[in-house]
Design an enzyme around this catalytic site. Structure first.
Site, mmCIF file in Angstrom:
data_model
loop_
_atom_site.group_PDB
_atom_site.id
_atom_site.type_symbol
_atom_site.label_atom_id
_atom_site.label_comp_id
_atom_site.label_asym_id
_atom_site.label_seq_id
_atom_site.Cartn_x
_atom_site.Cartn_y
_atom_site.Cartn_z
ATOM 1 N N GLU A 1 -2.203 2.231 -8.936
ATOM 2 C CA GLU A 1 -1.976 1.410 -7.740
ATOM 3 C C GLU A 1 -3.091 0.924 -6.978
ATOM 4 O O GLU A 1 -2.953 -0.009 -6.393
ATOM 5 C CB GLU A 1 -0.920 2.341 -6.799
ATOM 6 C CG GLU A 1 -0.287 1.257 -5.797
ATOM 7 C CD GLU A 1 0.523 2.081 -4.931
ATOM 8 O OE1 GLU A 1 1.558 2.670 -5.374
ATOM 9 O OE2 GLU A 1 0.549 1.833 -3.723
ATOM 10 N N ARG B 1 9.658 13.701 -1.847
ATOM 11 C CA ARG B 1 9.992 13.074 -3.134
ATOM 12 C C ARG B 1 10.292 14.432 -4.223
ATOM 13 O O ARG B 1 9.876 15.507 -3.871
ATOM 14 C CB ARG B 1 8.450 12.732 -3.491
ATOM 15 C CG ARG B 1 7.805 11.793 -2.376
ATOM 16 C CD ARG B 1 6.577 11.209 -3.172
ATOM 17 N NE ARG B 1 5.948 10.019 -2.201
ATOM 18 C CZ ARG B 1 4.935 9.314 -2.430
ATOM 19 N NH1 ARG B 1 4.254 9.431 -3.435
ATOM 20 N NH2 ARG B 1 4.543 8.493 -1.583
ATOM 21 N N ARG C 1 -4.673 13.795 -2.298
ATOM 22 C CA ARG C 1 -5.355 12.492 -3.026
ATOM 23 C C ARG C 1 -5.688 11.414 -2.087
ATOM 24 O O ARG C 1 -5.246 11.332 -1.009
ATOM 25 C CB ARG C 1 -4.360 12.053 -4.155
ATOM 26 C CG ARG C 1 -3.046 11.271 -3.641
ATOM 27 C CD ARG C 1 -3.229 9.832 -3.211
ATOM 28 N NE ARG C 1 -1.984 9.307 -3.110
ATOM 29 C CZ ARG C 1 -1.763 8.277 -1.998
ATOM 30 N NH1 ARG C 1 -2.748 8.222 -1.070
ATOM 31 N NH2 ARG C 1 -0.568 7.812 -1.989
ATOM 32 N N ARG D 1 -2.876 11.377 0.732
ATOM 33 C CA ARG D 1 -1.535 12.144 0.607
ATOM 34 C C ARG D 1 -1.717 13.441 0.112
ATOM 35 O O ARG D 1 -2.318 13.808 -0.842
ATOM 36 C CB ARG D 1 -0.647 11.436 -0.165
ATOM 37 C CG ARG D 1 0.764 11.684 0.079
ATOM 38 C CD ARG D 1 1.867 10.831 -0.744
ATOM 39 N NE ARG D 1 1.972 11.371 -2.038
ATOM 40 C CZ ARG D 1 2.791 12.225 -2.596
ATOM 41 N NH1 ARG D 1 3.434 12.917 -1.763
ATOM 42 N NH2 ARG D 1 2.919 12.544 -3.745
ATOM 43 N N CYS E 1 -0.925 -0.616 -0.969
ATOM 44 C CA CYS E 1 0.137 -0.652 -0.097
ATOM 45 C C CYS E 1 -0.085 -0.141 1.243
ATOM 46 O O CYS E 1 -0.855 0.666 1.229
ATOM 47 C CB CYS E 1 1.203 0.420 -0.844
ATOM 48 S SG CYS E 1 2.717 0.493 0.066
ATOM 49 N N ARG F 1 -7.780 6.693 -7.591
ATOM 50 C CA ARG F 1 -7.341 7.794 -6.758
ATOM 51 C C ARG F 1 -7.886 8.923 -7.287
ATOM 52 O O ARG F 1 -7.900 9.333 -8.337
ATOM 53 C CB ARG F 1 -5.690 8.034 -7.369
ATOM 54 C CG ARG F 1 -4.740 6.666 -6.841
ATOM 55 C CD ARG F 1 -4.119 6.855 -5.814
ATOM 56 N NE ARG F 1 -3.683 5.716 -5.103
ATOM 57 C CZ ARG F 1 -2.399 5.682 -5.010
ATOM 58 N NH1 ARG F 1 -1.517 6.670 -5.253
ATOM 59 N NH2 ARG F 1 -1.705 4.390 -4.150
ATOM 60 N N THR G 1 1.487 1.589 3.269
ATOM 61 C CA THR G 1 1.595 2.893 3.604
ATOM 62 C C THR G 1 0.584 3.907 3.207
ATOM 63 O O THR G 1 0.419 4.943 3.728
ATOM 64 C CB THR G 1 2.802 3.520 2.679
ATOM 65 O OG1 THR G 1 2.434 3.287 1.217
ATOM 66 C CG2 THR G 1 4.174 2.911 3.011
ATOM 67 N N GLU H 1 7.198 9.890 -6.574
ATOM 68 C CA GLU H 1 7.908 9.034 -5.847
ATOM 69 C C GLU H 1 8.952 8.278 -6.865
ATOM 70 O O GLU H 1 9.050 7.990 -8.006
ATOM 71 C CB GLU H 1 7.112 7.760 -5.476
ATOM 72 C CG GLU H 1 7.614 6.994 -4.172
ATOM 73 C CD GLU H 1 6.665 6.190 -3.681
ATOM 74 O OE1 GLU H 1 5.347 5.796 -4.194
ATOM 75 O OE2 GLU H 1 6.767 5.678 -2.562
#
Ligand code: ADP
Ligand code: MG
Length: 391
Positions: free
Chosen positions: A254, A342, A146, A310, A301, A258, A303, A347
């Site tokens: 988020e 995970r 993603r 990811r 975020c 995505r 990260t 998550e």
């Protein structure tokens, strides 16, 4: 006034107010300092607590202090966070670089003499990433890659109003219509926005969530709930699913968007090509994504900065996890190969039946998209070898 944050204190994001008398401001500063000290002692992996410098916070003016507290509220409220940071504005990354840069460098594994910078390169050798070459069994493993993207004409998710969330969904829905007319994509857009013509019934929604195609209620994510990212749920939220169910776009999670590919086994380069194509088609249809040379694609975020990619595989590791009872050994082994683990529901979830874990490269900034795929493939090979040679 006491020195520590008490239960009666407002949440950390509202602790510091411009109107407070100077004693109140000093109390807020002391509370934050004490909270950070306590987290640092109990949670040495919390990067916010590791790098937060009370003198830096004190050196900021009131406006900047209020902005920074919103950025770090989730990490202060949830000591078990690894990062604990969600920005409300892409400029937060530059304005608060003295705190955020060291956190970003550590998370993404930058050596001390290397400057933050992002290059993009999607070129992977088609012959190199066949999961069957590791083990024919892995042809059945679930792959997901993603990308997180935010659109430059809207505020970041933590700073959006309900009507902006609604407008963002409309722009994306309009763009997605072109994908639906393209035989390589087709499919449907399913809106979660109340009253939408594209809405689906509760049973269908539940089914899509279990199939990992639609995201769950964001208010249940305690990390997001400590920011404004989950606010106005479910307004402006939804998901596009291609007719082959292998290319998906989440709207309003988020990050604004995505984009992802999902399916089983095969060759990771097949999934890369599919994602690259879908990303390029969508980018032609909507305003530009937020991107800087220093930090790559800007995400809520830190990260996810950089490639914002990811790449994950659902890998059964019954030996390394004691049949899913203990993730510590698997997490330690995975981190030696630059991977994090995970549970199968994403998550914060536990491992699935038979010790199935979601493994993905930790770093997303400072390495190319192609390098992320290589890291996933090599790490899978190494973990699979460990799993199968354990007595
Ligand atoms: P991200 O933040 O990268 O989107 P999350 O951990 O929030 O990932 O998970 C989002 C959803 O994607 C969850 O339902 C999770 O189970 C699903 N998911 C992640 N990796 C895979 C995979 N390899 N195969 C199938 N589903 C996956
Ligand atoms: Mg997520």
């Amino acid at each position: 006034m006491g020195d520590t944050a008490r239960l009666s204190d407002p949440p950390f994001s509202n602790l510091f107010q411009r109107e407070l008398p100077s004693e109140g401001k000093n109390h807020a500063l002391r509370s934050i300092k004490q909270r950070v000290t306590a987290i640092r002692a109990d949670h040495p992996d919390n990067l916010l607590a590791r790098y937060f410098d009370p003198d830096y916070f004190r050196s900021l003016d009131d406006n900047a202090r209020i902005r920074l507290l919103k950025v770090i509220a989730s990490g202060l409220e949830h000591p078990e966070s690894r990062m604990g940071v969600y920005v409300s504005d892409g400029r937060d990354y530059d304005d608060f670089a003295p705190l955020l840069d060291p956190m970003i460098r550590t998370y993404h594994g930058f050596r001390s003499n290397r400057i933050l910078c992002q290059h993009h390169d999607w070129a992977v050798l088609p012959s190199k990433f066949r999961l069957a070459d590791i083990d024919p069994f892995l042809v059945g493993a679930s792959v997901r890659i993603r990308l997180a993207r935010n659109i430059s004409t809207f505020p970041m998710p933590a700073a959006m109003s309900a009507s902006q969330r609604h407008d963002l969904e409309q722009i994306v829905v309009h763009a997605i219509k072109s994908l639906q007319d393209d035989s390589q994509f087709g499919g449907h857009y399913y809106s979660l926005t109340p009253g939408s013509a594209d809405a689906m019934d509760a049973a269908a929604c539940h089914h899509r969530i279990s199939a990992h195609q639609i995201f769950r209620d964001m208010r249940e994510d305690r990390y997001l709930a400590a920011t404004n990212i989950a606010t106005d749920w479910p307004v402006g939220r939804g998901a596009y699913i291609s007719s082959d169910e292998d290319f998906l776009i989440w709207v309003g999670e988020e990050d604004h968007l995505r984009l992802m590919v999902m399916g089983t086994g095969r060759n990771l380069s097949h999934w890369m090509a599919r994602l690259k194509h879908g990303h390029e088609r969508l980018a032609e249809l909507i305003p530009p994504f937020v991107h800087t040379e220093r930090l790559g694609y800007i995400t809520s975020c830190p990260t996810n900065l950089g490639t914002a990619m990811r790449a994950s595989l659902h890998l059964p590791l019954p030996n390394l996890t004691g049949n899913g009872q203990d993730l510590h050994l698997a997490a330690k082994a995975a981190s030696d190969f630059g991977l994090s683990v995970r549970g199968v529901d994403g998550e914060g979830s536990e491992s699935g039946m038979g010790g199935v874990l979601d493994i993905s490269p930790i770093a997303r900034l400072g390495l190319t998209e192609a390098a992320i795929i290589e890291r996933l493939y090599d790490g899978t090979k190494a973990l699979w070898f460990l799993e199968n040679t354990m007595i």
